[in-house]
Design an enzyme around this catalytic site. Structure first.
Site, PDB file in Angstrom:
ATOM      1  N   TYR A 191       0.820  -1.216   0.000  1.00 24.26           N
ATOM      2  CA  TYR A 191       0.000   0.000   0.000  1.00 24.26           C
ATOM      3  C   TYR A 191       0.856   1.269   0.000  1.00 24.26           C
ATOM      4  CZ  TYR A 191      -4.329  -2.560   1.000  1.00 24.26           C
ATOM      5  OH  TYR A 191      -5.420  -3.386   0.946  1.00 24.26           O
ATOM      6  N   ASP A 214      -3.179 -16.985   6.196  1.00 24.25           N
ATOM      7  CA  ASP A 214      -4.308 -17.800   5.713  1.00 24.25           C
ATOM      8  C   ASP A 214      -4.906 -18.626   6.859  1.00 24.25           C
ATOM      9  OD1 ASP A 214      -1.772 -18.801   5.505  1.00 24.25           O
ATOM     10  OD2 ASP A 214      -2.110 -20.008   3.738  1.00 24.25           O
ATOM     11  N   ASP A 226      -5.777  -5.036   6.425  1.00 24.45           N
ATOM     12  CA  ASP A 226      -6.967  -4.531   5.735  1.00 24.45           C
ATOM     13  C   ASP A 226      -8.000  -5.652   5.620  1.00 24.45           C
ATOM     14  OD1 ASP A 226      -8.635  -2.911   4.325  1.00 24.45           O
ATOM     15  OD2 ASP A 226      -7.386  -2.729   2.547  1.00 24.45           O
TER      16      ASP A 226
END
Ligand code: NAD
Length: 365
Positions: A126, A226, A250
């Site tokens: 980002y 994950d 996020d």
């Protein structure tokens, strides 16, 4: 004493939920002096300004060191990157703090969810270091990769860089541990993908483990991202404080919001060494804009975080108790009505119902 706070209602549902929040905040008896600024794409369309983030807004936040902000729409197909990302970078708001607490009366698959996410806000994919397909940047990176790795990046690729620094990792992990100590939390989980990204995520994990040594009273856990997603949706009660990089944070924040009743109830704060911006997790929800049906809770709970940080803990307690009473009595906006029979309240009716409760809860001496 009045607290001087920069107020940015924002785009879409922003002005409605912010008006509702200001009403409730003022009903607590705490006095605010709002420095109100417009920003975002609605502001650009209305005024013809060429920037969605006027310098005056940044200057105001720097001056007041505290802001309450509504969501800002990210313009699509223009030269502007995300206004939110730009603001976080400009003010170096390095920590995005997202409490994920399930309140009684909110429809959810779970009984107990109460953890807090610390998301690094300035680095990672980002950081805005992207190279467009067929650009000079792509050419340079392709040549470098070929020379150093003897590997080829496919022609026609676009490339994003992922910088993770030692200092950036250190300050976010330290902030998470300090929060854990201050808030009587027992465990910090570092979330990463160091098994694949050995240098970037490997560094984040290594620094995290080093910082953890300064906090022997807090349990340290590390989990691959994950696996974290799966654990969150089957046993969210096992999480306490999560600290992670920008992109993972996020995504995990939205999973967290889903666990506690949806984006309409998920608060947040973006914290830096020079300023804090309180804002909900959700975006400008264009489909609800102007309907007066958006849920103001995420913004209200962000404001409650602000009250606590200002030391107005009794006002925050009364506000939270009033919210809980409304939730229990289903005096809420339609997104929190599970039976699809009751219609629910409008944004402002919800705020007024909270105020009615609030006024009956005595302040502590
Ligand atoms: P969104 O959060 O606006 O909406 C996602 C879903 O949640 C929609 O169904 C929406 O109606 C619902 N929702 C969100 N807030 C709600 C509320 N208060 N009450 C009831 N329902 C609510 O996400 P999106 O549609 O992906 O994004 C819309 C715009 O907002 C985009 O331009 C995006 O970039 C921007 N955005 C801004 C921020 C921010 O300002 N921090 C955060 C996320 C997205």
């Amino acid at each position: 004493m009045a607290y001087r706070v920069t107020l940015i209602p924002g785009d879409g549902i922003g002005p409605e939920i912010t008006e509702a929040t200001v009403r409730v905040l003022e009903a607590t008896g705490v006095v605010f002096e709002w420095e109100r600024y417009d920003a975002g794409v609605d502001y650009m369309a209305r005024t013809g300004d060429t920037t969605p983030l006027p310098q005056a807004v940044i200057d105001s936040i720097k001056r007041n060191k505290i802001a309450l902000k509504g969501p800002l729409t990210t313009p699509i197909g223009t030269g502007f990157r995300s206004v939110n990302v730009a603001m976080r970078q400009e003010l170096d708001l390095f920590a995005c703090v997202r409490p994920c607490k399930l309140y009684p009366g909110i429809p959810s698959r779970f009984d107990k969810v109460d953890f807090v996410i610390f998301r690094e806000n300035t680095e990672d994919t980002y950081a805005g270091l992207e190279f467009e397909k067929e650009s000079e940047g792509v050419q340079v990176v392709r040549e470098l990769v070929e020379r150093l790795y003897n590997k080829k990046i496919k022609a026609g690729s676009a490339i994003t860089l992922k910088p993770i620094s030692e200092s950036g990792s250190e300050r976010i992990v330290r902030a998470a541990f300090e929060y854990a100590v201050a808030n009587n939390r027992k465990k910090v989980t570092i979330v990463h993908k160091a098994n694949i990204m050995k240098f970037t995520d490997g560094l984040f994990l290594e620094v995290g483990r080093r910082v953890a040594q300064d906090f022997p009273q807090i349990e340290l856990e590390d989990l691959i991202v994950d696996n974290t997603c799966m654990q969150l949706v089957i046993r969210p009660e096992t999480f306490d404080v999560i600290v992670t990089e920008n992109l993972y944070g996020d995504i995990l924040s939205d999973i967290g919001a889903g666990l506690i009743g949806g984006l309409g109830v998920a608060p947040g704060a973006n914290i830096g060494s020079a300023a804090t911006v309180y804002e909900p997790t959700h975006g400008s929800a264009p489909k609800y804009a102007g309907t007066n049906l958006a849920n103001p809770l995420a913004q209200l709970l962000s404001a409650s975080m602000m009250l606590k940080d200002l030391g107005e803990t009794d006002a925050a307690r009364r506000m939270e108790q009033a919210i809980i009473e409304c939730l229990r009595e289903k005096k809420v906006t339609p997104d929190l009505i599970a039976n699809h029979v009751d219609k629910g309240l409008t944004t402002i009716e919800f705020a007024d119902a909270i105020i009615e409760k609030l006024q009956r809860i005595p302040a502590r001496a």
